[in-house]
Scaffold this active site. Structure first.
Site, short mmCIF file in Angstrom:
data_model
loop_
_atom_site.label_atom_id
_atom_site.label_comp_id
_atom_site.label_asym_id
_atom_site.label_seq_id
_atom_site.Cartn_x
_atom_site.Cartn_y
_atom_site.Cartn_z
N ASN A 1 1.42 2.93 1.91
CA ASN A 1 0.40 3.88 2.33
C ASN A 1 0.88 4.82 3.44
O ASN A 1 0.46 5.96 3.52
CB ASN A 1 -0.86 3.14 2.79
CG ASN A 1 -0.56 2.00 3.73
OD1 ASN A 1 0.23 1.10 3.41
ND2 ASN A 1 -1.16 2.01 4.89
N GLY B 1 -10.01 -3.55 -1.37
CA GLY B 1 -8.59 -3.80 -1.56
C GLY B 1 -8.11 -4.91 -0.62
O GLY B 1 -7.34 -5.79 -1.02
N HIS C 1 -11.82 3.08 -3.61
CA HIS C 1 -11.99 4.31 -2.83
C HIS C 1 -10.68 5.09 -2.66
O HIS C 1 -10.70 6.22 -2.19
CB HIS C 1 -12.63 4.02 -1.47
CG HIS C 1 -11.74 3.40 -0.46
ND1 HIS C 1 -11.13 4.13 0.53
CD2 HIS C 1 -11.35 2.12 -0.26
CE1 HIS C 1 -10.42 3.30 1.30
NE2 HIS C 1 -10.54 2.09 0.84
N CYS D 1 -5.94 2.63 10.35
CA CYS D 1 -6.42 1.53 11.19
C CYS D 1 -5.77 1.57 12.55
O CYS D 1 -6.21 0.93 13.49
CB CYS D 1 -6.09 0.18 10.54
SG CYS D 1 -6.06 0.22 8.75
N GLN E 1 -2.67 1.47 -2.87
CA GLN E 1 -2.29 2.88 -2.74
C GLN E 1 -1.72 3.40 -4.07
O GLN E 1 -2.02 4.51 -4.50
CB GLN E 1 -1.26 3.03 -1.62
CG GLN E 1 -1.06 4.44 -1.12
CD GLN E 1 -2.29 5.03 -0.45
OE1 GLN E 1 -2.70 6.15 -0.76
NE2 GLN E 1 -2.90 4.29 0.45
N THR F 1 -23.53 -12.58 -5.49
CA THR F 1 -24.17 -11.81 -6.55
C THR F 1 -23.38 -10.54 -6.82
O THR F 1 -23.00 -9.83 -5.90
CB THR F 1 -25.62 -11.47 -6.15
OG1 THR F 1 -26.32 -12.70 -5.98
CG2 THR F 1 -26.31 -10.62 -7.22
C1 LIG Z 1 -6.12 1.13 1.78
C2 LIG Z 1 -5.14 0.06 1.55
C3 LIG Z 1 -5.50 -1.30 1.64
C4 LIG Z 1 -6.91 -1.73 2.03
O1 LIG Z 1 -7.84 -1.41 1.05
P1 LIG Z 1 -9.40 -1.34 1.42
O2 LIG Z 1 -10.08 -1.16 0.11
O3 LIG Z 1 -9.54 -0.15 2.32
O4 LIG Z 1 -9.73 -2.60 2.10
C5 LIG Z 1 -4.54 -2.25 1.38
N1 LIG Z 1 -3.29 -1.90 1.05
C6 LIG Z 1 -2.89 -0.62 0.95
C7 LIG Z 1 -1.47 -0.31 0.56
C8 LIG Z 1 -3.78 0.41 1.20
O5 LIG Z 1 -3.41 1.67 1.10
#
Ligand SMILES: *Cc1c(COP(=O)(O)O)cnc(C)c1O
Length: 390
Positions: A156, A73, A206, A330, A184, A242
């Site tokens: 988030n 993301g 994820h 984080c 999110q 790739t």
């Molecule tokens: C988790 C998240 C991200 C980062 O995504 P990753 O796949 O963990 O790098 C970015 N923006 C929001 C709103 C998120 O919840």
């Protein structure tokens, strides 16, 4: 007695759905070809990759060619913001970036770097006490000088949902590129890009029961993007490297399941969320809901508690087997209050005592009740660490 482990942190990540894992497995060691190769091995891998792309495009309501696979993301956000900022500056001299004050660091830090290292002008739009950008504020800052606007779909940390269709329409009227971070939101909200009217939309698998390390970016046909990785011609030259076929297959399968099961998942999650919010407000002294009371993700409850250390609270809950979060994952370990909570206008003293409880599609209602039983005494004990009597 070993504590029963209860996972209440689905905004941080989710387990891979067994159906998603099953869909991915053949593409590690059986159908392992490089989709760019001309032989049969490559063609079989390419067929799987393109079928995954189609599956994603059906959920987004776009053309397959408008879907780019990335490695997260965060990478999708980076490609959207960097790609559009540089392309629009080159194309028409626009040099301003507008973002909301409550963006994920994948957007906010990217925007700050574009400002500090690459000469863009940055305007950070403030939010109200619920975490919403005001459309009037956006209108005031919109001009042909703006290269790209980025406002996240659902937050988030506090769960607040932005009215993306309305904000995107304001930008479209001026021909300004609009990106939304739906990383999110995609786990629970519709992501039809036609209805949203966005130019760019970022997702990460994820967060919706897919694998880690894979994301997707919707890029409306005709939107220019400067690639920020250079290399082979994969993904129309916009994202070289790739292809990771099993992960792309996993993202597509997870997204399709999420769309198909959205209503039943959300009904289950919203019941639990509403139970958590009303119980915490009633039983924990001084508890305050953060984010919007109604325009919030169905699985998302977030609070601040006065005079409680958020990290100590997480540790105390973890010791009892409950996995929660305070604000963004984080940031755990850092004593600084979350930027998002400060942007709501909360004083430091409150912002340092935050708790985020995010349920999932398989969360057991009885586990939630056990959590709600232990939370009030745990918070009370942390409030008077020096009293010794409790
Ligand atoms: C988790 C998240 C991200 C980062 O995504 P990753 O796949 O963990 O790098 C970015 N923006 C929001 C709103 C998120 O919840």
């Amino acid at each position: 007695m070993a504590p029963a482990n209860v996972y209440l942190d689905h905004a941080a990540t989710t387990p891979v759905d067994p159906r998603v894992l099953a869909a991915m497995l053949p593409y590690f060691s059986e159908t392992y070809g490089n989709p760019s190769s001309v032989h049969a091995y490559g063609q079989r891998a390419e067929a799987a990759l393109e079928s995954a792309r189609e599956q994603v495009s059906r959920v987004l309501g776009c053309r397959p060619a408008e879907v780019i696979f990335t490695a997260s993301g965060s990478e999708s956000d980076n490609l959207a913001l960097r790609g559009a900022a540089f392309a629009e500056r080159e194309r028409r001299g626009a040099d301003t970036i507008l973002v909301s004050a409550v963006e994920h660091p994948a957007v906010l830090k990217t925007a700050r770097q574009l400002q500090q290292q690459f000469g863009f002008r940055l305007v950070v739009l403030p939010v109200d006490a619920c975490g919403l950008v005001s459309p009037a504020d956006l209108a005031e800052h919109l001009s042909p000088q703006v290269a790209v606007v980025s406002i996240l779909y659902a937050n988030n940390e506090i769960g607040t949902i932005h009215p993306i269709a309305m904000l995107a329409a304001q930008c479209r009227d001026l021909g300004v590129v609009f990106h939304t971070d739906a990383v999110q939101a995609a786990s629970q909200l519709p992501v039809d890009v036609g209805e949203l009217g966005v130019d760019l939309l970022a997702m990460g698998a994820h967060k919706f029961y897919g694998p880690k390390g894979v994301g997707a970016l919707y890029v409306r046909n005709g939107i220019g993007l400067l690639p920020w990785l250079t290399g082979g011609g994969q993904e129309q030259g916009r994202r070289p490297g790739t292809h990771n076929v099993p992960l792309a297959v996993g993202l597509a399968e997870a997204l399709a399941l999420t769309a198909a099961e959205r209503q039943s998942r959300n009904a289950h999650q919203q019941r639990l969320r509403d139970r958590i919010i009303s119980a915490v407000e009633q039983t924990v002294d001084g508890a305050r809901l953060t984010g919007h009371p109604s325009e919030r993700l169905p699985n998302h409850a977030s609070f601040v508690f006065p005079d409680v250390d958020g990290n100590a609270l997480l540790a105390a809950l973890d010791a009892r087997g409950f996995a929660c979060s305070s604000g963004s994952a984080c940031k755990s370990g850092t004593p600084e209050p979350s930027e998002t909570l400060l942007a709501l206008g909360l004083p430091r003293r409150l912002a340092l005592g935050s708790l985020r409880v995010t349920v999932g599609k398989d969360t057991d209602p009885q586990a939630v009740e056990r959590f709600l039983d232990i939370l009030p005494p745990v918070v009370a004990a942390l409030r008077r660490p020096a009293a010794g009597g409790k």
